[in-house]
Scaffold this motif. Structure first.
Motif, PDB file in Angstrom:
ATOM      1  N   GLU A  94      13.555 -27.626  22.687  1.00  0.00           N
ATOM      2  CA  GLU A  94      13.960 -27.265  23.709  1.00  0.00           C
ATOM      3  C   GLU A  94      15.245 -26.620  23.149  1.00  0.00           C
ATOM      4  O   GLU A  94      15.918 -25.357  23.756  1.00  0.00           O
ATOM      5  CB  GLU A  94      14.176 -27.969  25.118  1.00  0.00           C
ATOM      6  N   ILE A 127       2.768 -28.156  26.307  1.00  0.00           N
ATOM      7  CA  ILE A 127       2.200 -27.270  27.209  1.00  0.00           C
ATOM      8  C   ILE A 127       2.598 -27.636  28.610  1.00  0.00           C
ATOM      9  O   ILE A 127       2.933 -26.496  29.401  1.00  0.00           O
ATOM     10  CB  ILE A 127       0.322 -27.483  27.346  1.00  0.00           C
ATOM     11  N   HIS A 128       2.863 -28.777  28.907  1.00  0.00           N
ATOM     12  CA  HIS A 128       3.173 -29.235  30.321  1.00  0.00           C
ATOM     13  C   HIS A 128       4.773 -29.331  30.509  1.00  0.00           C
ATOM     14  O   HIS A 128       5.333 -29.414  31.557  1.00  0.00           O
ATOM     15  CB  HIS A 128       2.489 -30.406  30.767  1.00  0.00           C
ATOM     16  N   ARG A 129       5.615 -29.136  29.553  1.00  0.00           N
ATOM     17  CA  ARG A 129       7.046 -29.425  29.617  1.00  0.00           C
ATOM     18  C   ARG A 129       7.760 -28.142  29.016  1.00  0.00           C
ATOM     19  O   ARG A 129       9.010 -27.840  29.393  1.00  0.00           O
ATOM     20  CB  ARG A 129       7.314 -30.639  28.801  1.00  0.00           C
ATOM     21  N   LYS A 131       9.210 -24.545  28.808  1.00  0.00           N
ATOM     22  CA  LYS A 131       8.844 -23.435  29.663  1.00  0.00           C
ATOM     23  C   LYS A 131       9.102 -21.918  29.019  1.00  0.00           C
ATOM     24  O   LYS A 131       9.593 -21.086  29.506  1.00  0.00           O
ATOM     25  CB  LYS A 131      10.454 -23.396  30.714  1.00  0.00           C
ATOM     26  N   LYS A 132       8.222 -22.215  27.938  1.00  0.00           N
ATOM     27  CA  LYS A 132       7.921 -20.601  27.184  1.00  0.00           C
ATOM     28  C   LYS A 132       6.578 -20.639  27.031  1.00  0.00           C
ATOM     29  O   LYS A 132       5.927 -21.597  26.884  1.00  0.00           O
ATOM     30  CB  LYS A 132       8.644 -20.665  26.037  1.00  0.00           C
ATOM     31  N   ALA A 163       4.887 -16.126  35.720  1.00  0.00           N
ATOM     32  CA  ALA A 163       3.567 -16.311  34.808  1.00  0.00           C
ATOM     33  C   ALA A 163       2.932 -14.931  34.527  1.00  0.00           C
ATOM     34  O   ALA A 163       2.364 -14.542  33.376  1.00  0.00           O
ATOM     35  CB  ALA A 163       2.530 -17.250  35.593  1.00  0.00           C
ATOM     36  N   LYS A 242       0.282 -27.756  37.858  1.00  0.00           N
ATOM     37  CA  LYS A 242       1.180 -28.955  37.615  1.00  0.00           C
ATOM     38  C   LYS A 242       0.461 -30.044  38.663  1.00  0.00           C
ATOM     39  O   LYS A 242       0.623 -29.763  40.001  1.00  0.00           O
ATOM     40  CB  LYS A 242       2.464 -28.625  37.895  1.00  0.00           C
ATOM     41  N   SER A 268      -0.908 -20.515  26.303  1.00  0.00           N
ATOM     42  CA  SER A 268      -0.667 -21.295  27.726  1.00  0.00           C
ATOM     43  C   SER A 268       0.579 -20.581  28.181  1.00  0.00           C
ATOM     44  O   SER A 268       1.544 -20.627  27.492  1.00  0.00           O
ATOM     45  CB  SER A 268      -0.203 -22.623  27.369  1.00  0.00           C
ATOM     46  N   PRO A 270       3.663 -21.014  30.980  1.00  0.00           N
ATOM     47  CA  PRO A 270       4.243 -21.793  31.803  1.00  0.00           C
ATOM     48  C   PRO A 270       4.393 -21.411  33.210  1.00  0.00           C
ATOM     49  O   PRO A 270       4.467 -20.185  33.505  1.00  0.00           O
ATOM     50  CB  PRO A 270       5.558 -22.006  31.259  1.00  0.00           C
ATOM     51  N   THR A 272       6.482 -21.285  36.069  1.00  0.00           N
ATOM     52  CA  THR A 272       7.844 -21.316  36.369  1.00  0.00           C
ATOM     53  C   THR A 272       8.163 -20.692  37.901  1.00  0.00           C
ATOM     54  O   THR A 272       7.475 -19.817  38.319  1.00  0.00           O
ATOM     55  CB  THR A 272       8.823 -20.872  35.436  1.00  0.00           C
TER      56      THR A 272
END
Length: 272
Positions: A94, A127-129, A131-132, A163, A242, A268, A270, A272
């Protein structure tokens, strides 16, 4: 210049993803940032290695990254830099994203192992954390262009306009055609999907070739795999949903499953 971050630990799958990204960067004039998280072996920790030892290891890793960036510039004629970090993988990644303002990330995916099945790996965590958008490249795939995208759209609950913006970016960037593919257990869901993805709302679709396909099935992963075989896309795109704590006890992420099983690159996006 647009920037992409390529995560590497110099493994076979990471090297393959690096060259995939470099070929993509050459075609689309991207700058590459090589991200590496240096780790210390348990043996060095147990031996209470000196500060000089850790400093020497850092210099060694720095040189290895510099050499790789130089190699990519020489082979592909692209701009390549590097970012060496230590600590928590997600936090440091990040930090790298913030420092370099990248468009998306590229990661390699190794063959699925029992340990990965039980614990996951850095790809599934990212993938799950992160934000890109993350482009996950199987270890056997070479870049030959992105001309056809299969967008596996699960249900209306896992879609945002943010997305969709990321998906449209890739469609336009690579001048690709896209198939929006929906699998549902109930025929009643199809009307919801059509209403939810209003492709003409806020976007100029004149230059985009797209199509819809919807099928009824309870085996979503199998249906996606069969559609990939049938249509032979260059890229599969998914948006991971999520799950809350209770839901996560009963459901596994379809995006993470496809990242392991996929035979083509997976993008993938994100939520957001």
């Amino acid at each position: 210049m647009k920037t992409i971050i390529v995560c590497t630990d110099f493994s076979h799958e990471a090297e393959n993803a690096t060259h995939y990204a470099a070929s993509m960067a050459k075609e689309n004039i991207y700058k590459i940032i090589l991200f590496n998280l240096q780790t210390v072996s348990i043996h060095a920790l147990n031996a209470q290695a000196s500060a000089d030892f850790f400093y020497a290891q850092t210099l060694k890793n720095q040189k290895k990254l510099e050499d790789k960036a130089t190699e990519l510039t020489r082979l592909y004629g692209i701009e390549a830099e590097h970012h060496l970090a230590s600590g928590n993988f997600i936090e440091e990644l990040e930090n790298c994203i913030q420092a370099h303002s990248c468009e998306f990330l590229v990661m390699g995916m190794a063959e699925k192992t029992l340990e990965q099945k039980l614990l996951g790996n850095t790809v599934t965590r990212a993938i799950h954390r992160i934000k890109k958008p993350i482009l996950i490249v199987p270890s056997h795939i070479e870049y030959t262009g992105i001309r056809k995208i299969l967008f596996a759209y699960d249900t209306h609950k896992n879609m945002t306009w943010s997305a969709l913006n990321d998906i449209y970016y890739f469609i336009n960037e690579f001048n690709a055609e896209v198939e929006i593919f929906n699998v549902s257990e109930r025929l009643e869901d199809f009307a919801e999907v059509i209403q939810d993805i209003d492709l003409n709302s806020g976007y100029d679709m004149d230059d985009i070739k797209y199509s819809f396909k919807m099928i009824q099935s309870i085996e979503v992963i199998k249906a996606i795999e069969e559609e990939i075989k049938l249509t032979n896309p260059d890229l599969l795109t998914m948006v991971p949903y999520k799950y809350n704590l209770v839901e996560s006890l009963f459901h596994r992420s379809k995006t993470a499953i496809m990242a392991y099983k996929n035979k083509i690159p997976l993008l993938s996006i994100p939520l957001t």
